[in-house]
Scaffold this motif. Structure first.
Motif, PDB file in Angstrom:
ATOM      1  N   ALA A  78       6.290   9.092 -22.595  1.00  0.00           N
ATOM      2  CA  ALA A  78       4.874   9.462 -22.516  1.00  0.00           C
ATOM      3  C   ALA A  78       4.146   8.889 -23.724  1.00  0.00           C
ATOM      4  N   ASP A  79       3.256   7.938 -23.483  1.00  0.00           N
ATOM      5  CA  ASP A  79       2.515   7.249 -24.540  1.00  0.00           C
ATOM      6  C   ASP A  79       1.091   7.792 -24.586  1.00  0.00           C
ATOM      7  N   CYS A  80       0.706   8.368 -25.695  1.00  0.00           N
ATOM      8  CA  CYS A  80      -0.641   8.891 -26.010  1.00  0.00           C
ATOM      9  C   CYS A  80      -1.163   9.872 -24.966  1.00  0.00           C
ATOM     10  N   GLY A  81      -0.355  10.871 -24.638  1.00  0.00           N
ATOM     11  CA  GLY A  81      -0.755  11.878 -23.667  1.00  0.00           C
ATOM     12  C   GLY A  81      -1.440  13.076 -24.301  1.00  0.00           C
ATOM     13  N   TYR A  82      -2.142  13.861 -23.466  1.00  0.00           N
ATOM     14  CA  TYR A  82      -2.869  15.047 -23.915  1.00  0.00           C
ATOM     15  C   TYR A  82      -2.067  16.309 -23.633  1.00  0.00           C
ATOM     16  N   THR A  83      -2.527  17.421 -24.214  1.00  0.00           N
ATOM     17  CA  THR A  83      -1.860  18.709 -24.005  1.00  0.00           C
ATOM     18  C   THR A  83      -2.220  19.304 -22.651  1.00  0.00           C
ATOM     19  N   ASN A  84      -3.511  19.391 -22.365  1.00  0.00           N
ATOM     20  CA  ASN A  84      -3.982  19.773 -21.032  1.00  0.00           C
ATOM     21  C   ASN A  84      -5.382  19.230 -20.849  1.00  0.00           C
ATOM     22  N   VAL A  85      -5.844  19.208 -19.619  1.00  0.00           N
ATOM     23  CA  VAL A  85      -7.125  18.566 -19.313  1.00  0.00           C
ATOM     24  C   VAL A  85      -8.278  19.310 -19.983  1.00  0.00           C
ATOM     25  N   GLY A  86      -8.189  20.638 -20.077  1.00  0.00           N
ATOM     26  CA  GLY A  86      -9.235  21.409 -20.728  1.00  0.00           C
ATOM     27  C   GLY A  86      -9.354  21.091 -22.205  1.00  0.00           C
ATOM     28  N   ASP A  87      -8.229  20.992 -22.910  1.00  0.00           N
ATOM     29  CA  ASP A  87      -8.252  20.630 -24.327  1.00  0.00           C
ATOM     30  C   ASP A  87      -8.875  19.261 -24.537  1.00  0.00           C
ATOM     31  N   GLU A  88      -8.499  18.308 -23.696  1.00  0.00           N
ATOM     32  CA  GLU A  88      -9.037  16.952 -23.838  1.00  0.00           C
ATOM     33  C   GLU A  88     -10.533  16.925 -23.537  1.00  0.00           C
ATOM     34  N   PHE A  89     -10.952  17.680 -22.517  1.00  0.00           N
ATOM     35  CA  PHE A  89     -12.383  17.768 -22.192  1.00  0.00           C
ATOM     36  C   PHE A  89     -13.161  18.329 -23.381  1.00  0.00           C
ATOM     37  N   ASN A  90     -12.680  19.414 -23.958  1.00  0.00           N
ATOM     38  CA  ASN A  90     -13.384  20.039 -25.088  1.00  0.00           C
ATOM     39  C   ASN A  90     -13.425  19.128 -26.303  1.00  0.00           C
ATOM     40  N   TYR A  91     -12.343  18.395 -26.526  1.00  0.00           N
ATOM     41  CA  TYR A  91     -12.307  17.454 -27.650  1.00  0.00           C
ATOM     42  C   TYR A  91     -13.368  16.367 -27.471  1.00  0.00           C
ATOM     43  N   LEU A  92     -13.435  15.771 -26.284  1.00  0.00           N
ATOM     44  CA  LEU A  92     -14.414  14.711 -26.046  1.00  0.00           C
ATOM     45  C   LEU A  92     -15.838  15.252 -26.023  1.00  0.00           C
TER      46      LEU A  92
ATOM     47  N   VAL B  70     -17.878  23.253 -15.881  1.00  0.00           N
ATOM     48  CA  VAL B  70     -17.226  22.059 -15.337  1.00  0.00           C
ATOM     49  C   VAL B  70     -15.897  22.437 -14.683  1.00  0.00           C
ATOM     50  N   SER B  71     -15.185  23.368 -15.307  1.00  0.00           N
ATOM     51  CA  SER B  71     -13.919  23.819 -14.740  1.00  0.00           C
ATOM     52  C   SER B  71     -14.126  24.478 -13.377  1.00  0.00           C
ATOM     53  N   ALA B  72     -15.202  25.257 -13.239  1.00  0.00           N
ATOM     54  CA  ALA B  72     -15.504  25.898 -11.953  1.00  0.00           C
ATOM     55  C   ALA B  72     -15.872  24.861 -10.896  1.00  0.00           C
ATOM     56  N   ILE B  73     -16.677  23.875 -11.281  1.00  0.00           N
ATOM     57  CA  ILE B  73     -17.026  22.789 -10.350  1.00  0.00           C
ATOM     58  C   ILE B  73     -15.760  22.051  -9.923  1.00  0.00           C
ATOM     59  N   ASN B  74     -14.904  21.766 -10.892  1.00  0.00           N
ATOM     60  CA  ASN B  74     -13.668  21.030 -10.613  1.00  0.00           C
ATOM     61  C   ASN B  74     -12.745  21.842  -9.697  1.00  0.00           C
ATOM     62  N   TRP B  75     -12.671  23.144  -9.926  1.00  0.00           N
ATOM     63  CA  TRP B  75     -11.850  23.995  -9.068  1.00  0.00           C
ATOM     64  C   TRP B  75     -12.359  23.965  -7.629  1.00  0.00           C
ATOM     65  N   HIS B  76     -13.668  23.995  -7.462  1.00  0.00           N
ATOM     66  CA  HIS B  76     -14.262  24.008  -6.132  1.00  0.00           C
ATOM     67  C   HIS B  76     -14.037  22.681  -5.408  1.00  0.00           C
ATOM     68  N   ARG B  77     -14.119  21.548  -6.127  1.00  0.00           N
ATOM     69  CA  ARG B  77     -14.074  20.235  -5.472  1.00  0.00           C
ATOM     70  C   ARG B  77     -12.704  19.563  -5.532  1.00  0.00           C
ATOM     71  N   VAL B  78     -11.959  19.795  -6.606  1.00  0.00           N
ATOM     72  CA  VAL B  78     -10.680  19.100  -6.773  1.00  0.00           C
ATOM     73  C   VAL B  78      -9.499  20.046  -6.611  1.00  0.00           C
ATOM     74  N   GLY B  79      -9.713  21.353  -6.896  1.00  0.00           N
ATOM     75  CA  GLY B  79      -8.673  22.321  -6.601  1.00  0.00           C
ATOM     76  C   GLY B  79      -7.927  22.888  -7.786  1.00  0.00           C
ATOM     77  N   TYR B  80      -8.416  22.639  -9.007  1.00  0.00           N
ATOM     78  CA  TYR B  80      -7.747  23.250 -10.161  1.00  0.00           C
ATOM     79  C   TYR B  80      -8.752  23.460 -11.284  1.00  0.00           C
ATOM     80  N   ARG B  81      -8.448  24.428 -12.150  1.00  0.00           N
ATOM     81  CA  ARG B  81      -9.234  24.643 -13.359  1.00  0.00           C
ATOM     82  C   ARG B  81      -8.632  23.809 -14.486  1.00  0.00           C
ATOM     83  N   LEU B  82      -9.490  23.316 -15.385  1.00  0.00           N
ATOM     84  CA  LEU B  82      -9.088  22.277 -16.322  1.00  0.00           C
ATOM     85  C   LEU B  82      -7.870  22.657 -17.156  1.00  0.00           C
ATOM     86  N   HIS B  83      -7.848  23.873 -17.718  1.00  0.00           N
ATOM     87  CA  HIS B  83      -6.734  24.258 -18.570  1.00  0.00           C
ATOM     88  C   HIS B  83      -5.451  24.512 -17.798  1.00  0.00           C
TER      89      HIS B  83
END
Length: 311
Positions: A193-207, A223-236
């Protein structure tokens, strides 16, 4: 101003702010999660590597390869990959996962590296990238299901005696580390694993903080609620670190110490979370996705040493 008018004014201001926050959250969702169809080009800070990069791309286009396709029965979506067999027959196969806004072509340097190391190589276009279908980028959460199917296809086409290495960079590192917590076939032997993140929520908050100078609240929950509704998961919930707590396979973490897109500390956290044999290589002077380009010879040697040990 009367109390009633003041209350009405405050109410209108609150409503305006609320609409603005939601509108910007919708913008952030589309910015991060929308399908990536543009042809990838080197960023300004990567132009110094561009000449070598395009030499690898030319090699990738010239080498004989097969096209593999996964068909999603429920949705009708298809996923596309290139399969490059080793020059000499082998039971070692690497399945690769690229970064966001990239595709299998952008993995040309890594494909050649593993080809030179004697591996069969399967390089998919991840969901919502390249020739693969998909409306939204899922940063590993949905991709991990696709990759379990790619693993099964390798076993079917290459043979049950194959030994599989999972390799990913950036978002691809997210994919392979999320896979590490899944119930995988015994033929999956190791992970890089080259330059990976901890979880999508952490990376979102960092950026969010680094690029927009904004706090996590209220934008991340929206954004997490929108993502859950359209993609099916919460960021963290899309967590590499949590998956790695279940991992027993050997894993090599690589990260540049000048990475300002996915901060280096995230690989430290992932390293400490993993339960199997593990190595961590911090590459001095390398930015995001630059560890290979900083010193290709050292990179190839580090990868070869790891695979020689565990495959």
């Amino acid at each position: 101003m009367s109390l009633k008018k003041a209350a009405a004014t405050i109410g209108m201001l609150s409503a305006t702010v609320g609409v603005g926050v939601f509108t910007f959250s919708e913008y952030l969702f589309k910015l991060g999660m929308s399908r990536r169809d543009a042809d990838p080009i080197p960023q300004n800070n990567q132009l110094k590597f561009a000449y070598e990069y395009y030499r690898y791309v030319d090699w990738f286009h010239a080498i004989p390869k097969d096209e593999w396709i996964l068909n999603e029965e429920e949705t009708g979506e298809k996923m596309v990959a290139s399969y490059i067999p080793a020059l000499n027959k082998t039971n070692k196969t690497v399945i690769m996962a690229h970064g966001v806004a990239c595709n299998r072509e952008t993995m040309a340097n890594f494909i050649k590296m593993f080809h030179d190391l004697g591996f069969n190589v399967l390089a998919p276009d991840d969901r919502a990238h390249g020739d693969s279908d998909g409306k939204y980028v899922s940063y590993g959460w949905t991709d991990r299901v696709d990759y379990k199917r790619w693993i099964n296809m390798v076993l079917y086409k290459v043979g049950l005696d194959t030994e599989i290495l999972l390799y990913g960079i950036s978002m691809g590192a997210g994919i392979v580390t999320m896979l590490s917590g899944e119930d995988l076939p015994s033929q999956v032997k190791s992970i890089i694993a080259d330059c990976g993140y901890t979880n999508v929520g952490d990376e979102f908050n960092y950026l969010l903080r680094e690029r927009f100078n904004l706090p996590a609240y209220p934008f991340e929950p929206l954004v997490s609620a929108i993502n859950w509704h359209r993609v099916g998961y919460r960021l963290h919930n899309a967590s590499c670190t949590n998956a790695l707590k279940k991992n027993k396979r050997p894993i090599l973490f690589i990260h540049g110490d000048k990475d300002i897109y996915v901060p280096t500390y995230m690989s430290y956290e992932n390293y400490h979370a993993s339960k199997g044999p593990k190595q961590l290589w911090i590459v001095s002077g390398a930015g995001h996705e630059e560890s290979f380009w900083t010193n290709p010879i050292n990179y190839k040697q580090k990868v070869q040493d790891f695979t020689d040990t565990y495959m």
